[in-house]
Scaffold this motif. Structure first.
Motif, PDB file in Angstrom:
ATOM      1  N   GLY A  83      26.964   6.495 -64.046  1.00 57.99           N
ATOM      2  CA  GLY A  83      25.665   6.940 -63.540  1.00 57.99           C
ATOM      3  C   GLY A  83      25.587   8.443 -63.402  1.00 57.99           C
ATOM      4  N   ASP A  84      24.507   8.880 -62.785  1.00 58.55           N
ATOM      5  CA  ASP A  84      24.378  10.319 -62.530  1.00 58.55           C
ATOM      6  C   ASP A  84      24.013  10.593 -61.079  1.00 58.55           C
ATOM      7  OD1 ASP A  84      21.696   9.620 -62.542  1.00 58.55           O
ATOM      8  OD2 ASP A  84      21.077  11.214 -63.890  1.00 58.55           O
ATOM      9  N   GLY A  85      24.281   9.641 -60.214  1.00 58.15           N
ATOM     10  CA  GLY A  85      24.009   9.839 -58.796  1.00 58.15           C
ATOM     11  C   GLY A  85      22.881   8.953 -58.320  1.00 58.15           C
ATOM     12  N   PHE A  86      22.476   9.153 -57.094  1.00 57.27           N
ATOM     13  CA  PHE A  86      21.411   8.339 -56.515  1.00 57.27           C
ATOM     14  C   PHE A  86      20.061   8.717 -57.096  1.00 57.27           C
ATOM     15  CE2 PHE A  86      24.696   8.263 -53.141  1.00 57.27           C
ATOM     16  CZ  PHE A  86      24.951   6.910 -53.200  1.00 57.27           C
ATOM     17  N   THR A  87      19.222   7.746 -57.332  1.00 57.01           N
ATOM     18  CA  THR A  87      17.931   7.994 -57.976  1.00 57.01           C
ATOM     19  C   THR A  87      17.058   8.947 -57.183  1.00 57.01           C
ATOM     20  OG1 THR A  87      17.043   6.017 -56.921  1.00 57.01           O
ATOM     21  CG2 THR A  87      17.854   5.781 -59.172  1.00 57.01           C
ATOM     22  N   TRP A  88      17.149   8.901 -55.857  1.00 58.53           N
ATOM     23  CA  TRP A  88      16.298   9.780 -55.062  1.00 58.53           C
ATOM     24  C   TRP A  88      16.721  11.244 -55.175  1.00 58.53           C
ATOM     25  CZ3 TRP A  88      19.298   5.893 -52.925  1.00 58.53           C
ATOM     26  CH2 TRP A  88      20.420   6.286 -52.206  1.00 58.53           C
ATOM     27  N   GLU A  89      17.886  11.490 -55.790  1.00 57.03           N
ATOM     28  CA  GLU A  89      18.336  12.856 -56.018  1.00 57.03           C
ATOM     29  C   GLU A  89      18.185  13.262 -57.480  1.00 57.03           C
ATOM     30  OE1 GLU A  89      22.388  12.788 -54.663  1.00 57.03           O
ATOM     31  OE2 GLU A  89      21.820  12.864 -52.550  1.00 57.03           O
ATOM     32  N   SER A  90      17.644  12.376 -58.323  1.00 58.26           N
ATOM     33  CA  SER A  90      17.559  12.621 -59.751  1.00 58.26           C
ATOM     34  C   SER A  90      16.497  13.671 -60.085  1.00 58.26           C
ATOM     35  CB  SER A  90      17.232  11.322 -60.489  1.00 58.26           C
ATOM     36  OG  SER A  90      17.081  11.566 -61.872  1.00 58.26           O
ATOM     37  N   ASP A  91      16.872  14.569 -60.989  1.00 55.09           N
ATOM     38  CA  ASP A  91      15.915  15.555 -61.512  1.00 55.09           C
ATOM     39  C   ASP A  91      15.155  14.981 -62.700  1.00 55.09           C
ATOM     40  OD1 ASP A  91      16.697  17.504 -59.659  1.00 55.09           O
ATOM     41  OD2 ASP A  91      18.305  18.219 -60.974  1.00 55.09           O
ATOM     42  N   ASP A  92      15.687  13.914 -63.305  1.00 55.71           N
ATOM     43  CA  ASP A  92      15.093  13.338 -64.512  1.00 55.71           C
ATOM     44  C   ASP A  92      15.335  11.827 -64.501  1.00 55.71           C
ATOM     45  OD1 ASP A  92      14.327  12.524 -67.042  1.00 55.71           O
ATOM     46  OD2 ASP A  92      15.407  14.131 -68.081  1.00 55.71           O
ATOM     47  N   LEU A  93      14.353  11.058 -63.999  1.00 56.98           N
ATOM     48  CA  LEU A  93      14.523   9.603 -63.898  1.00 56.98           C
ATOM     49  C   LEU A  93      14.670   8.931 -65.250  1.00 56.98           C
ATOM     50  CD1 LEU A  93      12.313   8.368 -60.923  1.00 56.98           C
ATOM     51  CD2 LEU A  93      14.785   8.263 -61.172  1.00 56.98           C
ATOM     52  N   ASP A  94      14.097   9.517 -66.304  1.00 59.94           N
ATOM     53  CA  ASP A  94      14.278   8.940 -67.634  1.00 59.94           C
ATOM     54  C   ASP A  94      15.745   9.000 -68.048  1.00 59.94           C
ATOM     55  OD1 ASP A  94      11.587   8.291 -67.931  1.00 59.94           O
ATOM     56  OD2 ASP A  94      11.095  10.204 -68.895  1.00 59.94           O
ATOM     57  N   GLU A  95      16.405  10.116 -67.733  1.00 58.90           N
ATOM     58  CA  GLU A  95      17.825  10.248 -68.044  1.00 58.90           C
ATOM     59  C   GLU A  95      18.652   9.302 -67.166  1.00 58.90           C
ATOM     60  OE1 GLU A  95      21.478  13.495 -67.930  1.00 58.90           O
ATOM     61  OE2 GLU A  95      19.418  14.215 -67.784  1.00 58.90           O
ATOM     62  N   THR A  96      18.284   9.172 -65.904  1.00 60.51           N
ATOM     63  CA  THR A  96      18.983   8.264 -64.996  1.00 60.51           C
ATOM     64  C   THR A  96      18.886   6.830 -65.512  1.00 60.51           C
ATOM     65  OG1 THR A  96      18.524   9.731 -63.138  1.00 60.51           O
ATOM     66  CG2 THR A  96      19.101   7.457 -62.602  1.00 60.51           C
ATOM     67  N   LYS A  97      17.685   6.448 -65.932  1.00 63.76           N
ATOM     68  CA  LYS A  97      17.468   5.109 -66.496  1.00 63.76           C
ATOM     69  C   LYS A  97      18.299   4.924 -67.767  1.00 63.76           C
ATOM     70  CE  LYS A  97      13.988   2.135 -68.593  1.00 63.76           C
ATOM     71  NZ  LYS A  97      12.558   1.967 -68.946  1.00 63.76           N
ATOM     72  N   ALA A  98      18.283   5.921 -68.646  1.00 61.51           N
ATOM     73  CA  ALA A  98      19.030   5.832 -69.908  1.00 61.51           C
ATOM     74  C   ALA A  98      20.522   5.641 -69.643  1.00 61.51           C
ATOM     75  CB  ALA A  98      18.784   7.078 -70.758  1.00 61.51           C
ATOM     76  N   LYS A  99      21.040   6.323 -68.617  1.00 61.13           N
ATOM     77  CA  LYS A  99      22.460   6.165 -68.275  1.00 61.13           C
ATOM     78  C   LYS A  99      22.743   4.752 -67.770  1.00 61.13           C
ATOM     79  CE  LYS A  99      23.690  10.943 -67.506  1.00 61.13           C
ATOM     80  NZ  LYS A  99      24.304  11.923 -66.654  1.00 61.13           N
ATOM     81  N   ALA A 100      21.836   4.185 -66.998  1.00 62.19           N
ATOM     82  CA  ALA A 100      22.020   2.812 -66.500  1.00 62.19           C
ATOM     83  C   ALA A 100      21.972   1.807 -67.654  1.00 62.19           C
ATOM     84  CB  ALA A 100      20.962   2.477 -65.452  1.00 62.19           C
ATOM     85  N   VAL A 101      21.060   2.012 -68.578  1.00 60.34           N
ATOM     86  CA  VAL A 101      20.957   1.126 -69.746  1.00 60.34           C
ATOM     87  C   VAL A 101      22.237   1.215 -70.577  1.00 60.34           C
ATOM     88  CG1 VAL A 101      19.715   0.759 -71.921  1.00 60.34           C
ATOM     89  CG2 VAL A 101      18.436   1.135 -69.811  1.00 60.34           C
ATOM     90  N   ALA A 102      22.727   2.440 -70.789  1.00 59.63           N
ATOM     91  CA  ALA A 102      23.973   2.631 -71.537  1.00 59.63           C
ATOM     92  C   ALA A 102      25.160   2.015 -70.798  1.00 59.63           C
ATOM     93  CB  ALA A 102      24.211   4.120 -71.791  1.00 59.63           C
ATOM     94  N   ALA A 103      25.164   2.135 -69.471  1.00 57.40           N
ATOM     95  CA  ALA A 103      26.238   1.539 -68.672  1.00 57.40           C
ATOM     96  C   ALA A 103      26.254   0.026 -68.843  1.00 57.40           C
ATOM     97  CB  ALA A 103      26.084   1.917 -67.195  1.00 57.40           C
ATOM     98  N   TRP A 104      25.066  -0.601 -68.855  1.00 56.23           N
ATOM     99  CA  TRP A 104      25.007  -2.052 -69.037  1.00 56.23           C
ATOM    100  C   TRP A 104      25.485  -2.442 -70.428  1.00 56.23           C
ATOM    101  CZ3 TRP A 104      26.040  -6.467 -67.712  1.00 56.23           C
ATOM    102  CH2 TRP A 104      25.636  -7.586 -68.437  1.00 56.23           C
ATOM    103  N   LYS A 105      25.053  -1.703 -71.454  1.00 57.41           N
ATOM    104  CA  LYS A 105      25.494  -2.007 -72.824  1.00 57.41           C
ATOM    105  C   LYS A 105      27.024  -1.939 -72.892  1.00 57.41           C
ATOM    106  CE  LYS A 105      25.059  -0.647 -77.611  1.00 57.41           C
ATOM    107  NZ  LYS A 105      24.942   0.420 -78.533  1.00 57.41           N
ATOM    108  N   PHE A 106      27.594  -0.892 -72.306  1.00 61.73           N
ATOM    109  CA  PHE A 106      29.046  -0.734 -72.278  1.00 61.73           C
ATOM    110  C   PHE A 106      29.707  -1.875 -71.508  1.00 61.73           C
ATOM    111  CE2 PHE A 106      32.821   0.766 -70.052  1.00 61.73           C
ATOM    112  CZ  PHE A 106      33.624   1.120 -71.128  1.00 61.73           C
ATOM    113  N   ALA A 107      29.172  -2.188 -70.314  1.00 59.08           N
ATOM    114  CA  ALA A 107      29.744  -3.238 -69.474  1.00 59.08           C
ATOM    115  C   ALA A 107      29.689  -4.599 -70.169  1.00 59.08           C
ATOM    116  CB  ALA A 107      29.018  -3.297 -68.133  1.00 59.08           C
TER     117      ALA A 107
END
Length: 191
Positions: A83-107
């Motif tokens: 991940g890239d940290g807590f969503t409420w601290e995210s500067d770019d929610l699209d990037e945060t979402k993309a990291k979560a999607v990639a994490a699931w694909k990897f998992a």
């Protein structure tokens, strides 16, 4: 003097009917503290038994430098802070979402390989709650996992589809929390 409890005739099982399962799925959910802590405690048990184990973190990034990551890596646990940290601290929610999607694909691929006897999917519930990963797909991957792959999933508000396929579901209930008094997370206790 303590009283010893005896098995109730209303117990949900009979001792002679118990059998071993090749693997289990545990869910630690709820609004109380201790979901990840309990998962990492079980992870230590698995490592002590010689199990190849892995952790995929859906919120925390490699910048957190947590005590559990440091110790587990030293014990040979494959650790992926995706991940890239807590969503409420995210500067770019699209990037945060993309990291979560990639994490699931990897998992999902990590689960399917069957190379680890235990995989912790830490804070995965948030990615499902926010609609970033499909809950049905997660439940399906859990149900289709290789025979000897045990899983622990953590996070608040775990999806009902995941709860349905889990073997053990524990809900942590918040009674009191330091955040209620504006106390920050503490190194050595919280991370």
């Amino acid at each position: 003097m303590s009283q010893q409890s005896t098995p109730s005739s209303e117990a949900p099982y009979r001792q002679d009917e118990l059998h071993a399962a090749p693997s289990l799925v545990l869910v630690n959910t709820g609004h109380g503290k201790g979901k990840s802590t309990a998962a990492f405690g079980t992870l230590l048990r698995a490592v002590a038994r010689g199990w190849d184990s892995a952790v995929v973190q859906f919120l925390k990034s490699g910048k957190w430098n947590t005590g559990e990551e440091k110790t587990c890596r030293g014990l040979g646990v494959d650790w992926f802070a995706a991940g890239d940290g807590f969503t409420w601290e995210s500067d770019d929610l699209d990037e945060t979402k993309a990291k979560a999607v990639a994490a699931w694909k990897f998992a999902k691929e990590l689960i399917a390989t069957g190379d680890h006897r235990l995989i912790v999917l830490d804070e995965i519930s948030y990615a499902m709650t926010w609609g970033w990963i499909d809950t049905g797909e997660v439940a399906e991957a859990i149900a289709a996992r290789p025979r000897d792959v045990n899983l622990i999933l953590t996070g608040r508000d775990m999806a009902s589809e995941v709860v349905e396929v889990a073997d053990t579901v524990t809900e942590m209930v918040k009674v009191k929390h330091p955040f209620d008094r504006n106390i920050r997370a503490k190194k050595g206790i919280d991370f």
